[in-house]
Design an enzyme around this catalytic site. Structure first.
Site, PDB file in Angstrom:
ATOM      1  N   MET A 161       0.846  -1.185   0.000  1.00  0.00           N
ATOM      2  CA  MET A 161       0.000   0.000   0.000  1.00  0.00           C
ATOM      3  C   MET A 161       0.881   1.235   0.000  1.00  0.00           C
ATOM      4  SD  MET A 161      -1.795   0.120   3.718  1.00  0.00           S
ATOM      5  CE  MET A 161      -0.892   0.143   5.272  1.00  0.00           C
ATOM      6  N   ARG A 294      -3.425  -2.929  11.003  1.00  0.00           N
ATOM      7  CA  ARG A 294      -3.203  -2.470  12.377  1.00  0.00           C
ATOM      8  C   ARG A 294      -3.272  -3.625  13.372  1.00  0.00           C
ATOM      9  NH1 ARG A 294      -6.384   3.392  11.807  1.00  0.00           N
ATOM     10  NH2 ARG A 294      -4.544   4.464  10.951  1.00  0.00           N
ATOM     11  N   TYR A 434       4.494   2.763  12.206  1.00  0.00           N
ATOM     12  CA  TYR A 434       3.764   2.603  10.948  1.00  0.00           C
ATOM     13  C   TYR A 434       2.334   2.124  11.153  1.00  0.00           C
ATOM     14  CZ  TYR A 434       5.759  -2.301  10.598  1.00  0.00           C
ATOM     15  OH  TYR A 434       6.157  -3.594  10.780  1.00  0.00           O
ATOM     16  N   GLU A 435       1.559   2.220  10.083  1.00  0.00           N
ATOM     17  CA  GLU A 435       0.111   1.958  10.098  1.00  0.00           C
ATOM     18  C   GLU A 435      -0.641   2.882  11.058  1.00  0.00           C
ATOM     19  OE1 GLU A 435      -0.846   0.319   7.748  1.00  0.00           O
ATOM     20  OE2 GLU A 435       0.961  -0.787   7.234  1.00  0.00           O
ATOM     21  N   GLY A 436      -0.147   4.091  11.194  1.00  0.00           N
ATOM     22  CA  GLY A 436      -0.753   5.063  12.105  1.00  0.00           C
ATOM     23  C   GLY A 436      -0.024   5.057  13.426  1.00  0.00           C
TER      24      GLY A 436
END
Length: 580
Positions: A161, A294, A434-436
């Protein structure tokens, strides 16, 4: 390093005595029982211990390299990935309609734990691919699904992504990548993305990028972002994917950890792509992938902690230093020293509670997908939404802390590369980012998840915990339950105070609140486990002992966090930003 020991006995205990796996599978009409699940996990554990762990250190030493525009992963990774796919591990929980095995997600999540414990860099390849499958399955056209899903589900192809740009990280409203219609049903994607995990590799097969970009008529902000499927290879006249798309790796990021994972700067130079979902609704489509990722990232923190614990406890049993507490023996194994045991218990009490909470959450995902009752599906889906930021942030924060404590057990040897502990610490760090980032996860919990269904979801979750605490049967579990119930009361009160709070108040409280939420949730899991651990066998005795440690030494942190949250935002806001 100590050879990894897959926690199969713990998985079996959780499936058969704590989580009610067979009953849950029966409700969903799945022909899977605990015996089969344990057999699958046992084989998965062997693969992780025998194939992935031996590659981990060399992969870290070599790293992925970019040579003349071509990505080369470390020696042995391409072969290991092909074996992984051939053995069916990439398709474990995939949709059978597209070549997957359709096994319960709880098995997938625990496979991810074992992969993360043995080779975190490797795990990102199949993990990101699963997320891409979910986004395509949920939002892409039937034509795109038919063309791309099957090879992604089986792992023949991989996914990535592409969100982040140099000027657009957490604030995706600032992204500048453009997508211009080609006059057919495709688009020309133009822009540069950074931090793209698994953006390219040398495993063979296609690599399907899901790219956020703006259409020419896009409104400003996040409401103007669309999602595009951009493959490395395009179909030729015969339908074979042999035509190189106009995308390339500009550089590989030089990173603190996960060196074996090719984290790419990706250039899209008019690359051909196809719209996924509706125009200007790309962020919603991408979040289907991100929410799955997540949970996976949270399990990375859990896996790192479990792998580091195994190394630390083995070292502590072998390392002879210092006198016994009574002074009669010298030297003794350092595991006899109280401070060393404290560090080991901190790590173990998190790992085992986290493993149980991950399993419970994964079963809710299975219920959300497969339960015959639509009301039960909706309820389970809401619980997963509530717990996703908690699992991601708390497991990675505590997982990093656990890796540091396990490293500390080694003393100076933990700082030396040959023991492998410093790699656990370096690799664990990215999972908090990462991933927020975890601060964003905490704000998501307070700002969005506490108000799901007008607050009914979180209130129902607390009611569930309270009812189970009141219903435990053994004396040891009842004693623990009273302490967890006290912390739950604090959590309810704090929840009422922060739900719907101003941005400043929420921002000041969010991280502490998420940790408080996680501590209570894991305390609930410990009560469940101790209530089930009624035998004399070593595993049951250990559960009772480690559970007691958790509620007496770890859970009390919850009360301190509640007190800090009650102080509000003033202690932060009283200090002007320019003073920092």
């Amino acid at each position: 390093m100590q050879t990894y020991i897959p926690p199969i006995d713990d998985y079996k205990f959780l499936l058969t005595e704590v989580l009610g796996f067979d009953r849950a599978m029966g409700e969903m009409g799945k022909e899977v029982d605990a015996d089969l699940a344990v057999a699958v996990l046992d084989e998965a554990g062997k693969m992780c211990a025998e194939r992935l762990q031996p590659l981990n250190r060399e992969g870290d030493e070599q790293g992925s390299r970019l040579i003349d525009g071509v990505v080369h992963t470390p020696e042995g990774y391409a072969e290991a990935y092909r074996e992984f796919v051939t053995a069916g591990w990439a398709s474990l929980s995939g949709d059978p309609a597209h070549g997957g095995q359709g096994l319960p997600f709880v098995l997938q999540l625990w496979l991810d734990e074992m992969i993360s414990a043995t080779n975190l860099s490797f795990g990102l390849f199949p993990g990101l691919t699963r997320g891409a499958c979910e986004a395509i399955a949920a939002h892409a056209s039937e034509e795109l699904k038919a063309r791309y899903l099957a090879p992604l589900v089986t792992g023949e192809w991989t996914g990535a992504m592409a969100l982040t740009e140099s000027g657009a990280g957490t604030d995706l409203a600032l992204l500048k990548t453009r997508a211009t219609p080609n006059g057919d049903d495709s688009y020309a994607v133009q822009g540069t993305k950074i931090f793209i995990s698994s953006g390219d590799h040398d495993f063979g097969g296609n690599i399907v990028h899901l790219v956020l970009a703006r259409l020419p008529d896009a409104p400003a902000g996040v409401k103007g972002i669309s999602l595009f499927l951009v493959p490395k290879f395009l179909p030729d006249a015969e339908g074979n994917f042999t035509v190189r798309n106009a995308m390339s790796v500009g550089a590989l990021e030089k990173k603190m950890g996960i060196h074996a994972q090719p984290t790419c700067v990706m250039n899209y130079d008019g690359a051909t792509g196809w719209l996924v979902g509706e125009p200007h609704r790309g962020l919603a489509a991408m979040f289907t992938m991100m929410n799955a990722e997540r949970l996976m990232v949270g399990i990375q923190g859990l896996g790192i902690a479990g792998g580091a614990y195994q190394q630390a406890v083995a070292y502590a049993r072998d390392r002879l230093q210092g006198r016994s507490a009574d002074g009669a023996r010298n030297p003794v194994a350092i595991v006899e020293h109280a401070d060393v045991r404290r560090m080991l218990l901190n790590v173990r009490s998190f790992v085992e509670a986290g493993r149980a909470l991950a399993g419970w959450t994964a079963l809710q995902l299975d219920r959300a997908a497969s339960h015959p009752d639509s009301g039960e599906r909706a309820k389970a889906d809401a619980l997963v939404a509530l717990l996703t930021p908690v699992v991601k942030a708390a497991f990675t924060d505590i997982g990093f802390e656990a890796a540091v404590q396990a490293q500390q057990v080694f003393g100076g040897h933990g700082y030396i590369r040959e023991w492998g502990m410093e790699q656990f610490v370096r690799d664990a760090r990215i999972a908090q980012i990462y991933e927020g980032t975890n601060g964003v996860q905490a704000m998501d919990l307070i700002g969005r998840k506490l108000t799901l269904a007008g607050g009914a979801v979180v209130d129902g979750y607390f009611d569930l915990i309270g009812a189970e605490l009141a219903g435990v049967e053994t004396a040891e579990a009842r004693a623990m339950a009273s302490r967890v119930a006290e912390a739950l009361t604090e959590l309810r009160a704090i929840t009422a105070s922060v739900r719907g709070a101003s941005v400043d108040v929420a921002g000041a409280a969010a991280v502490d609140y998420l940790r408080l939420f996680a501590l209570v949730s894991m305390g609930w899991m410990w009560v469940r486990m101790v209530d089930a651990a009624r035998g004399d066998e070593p595993l049951h005795a250990a559960k009772r002992g480690v559970g007691a440690y958790y509620v007496r030494r770890v859970l009390p942190q919850a009360l301190g966090l509640a007190a800090a949250i009650r102080e509000g935002a003033d202690p932060i806001l009283d200090i002007p930003a320019e003073m920092l």
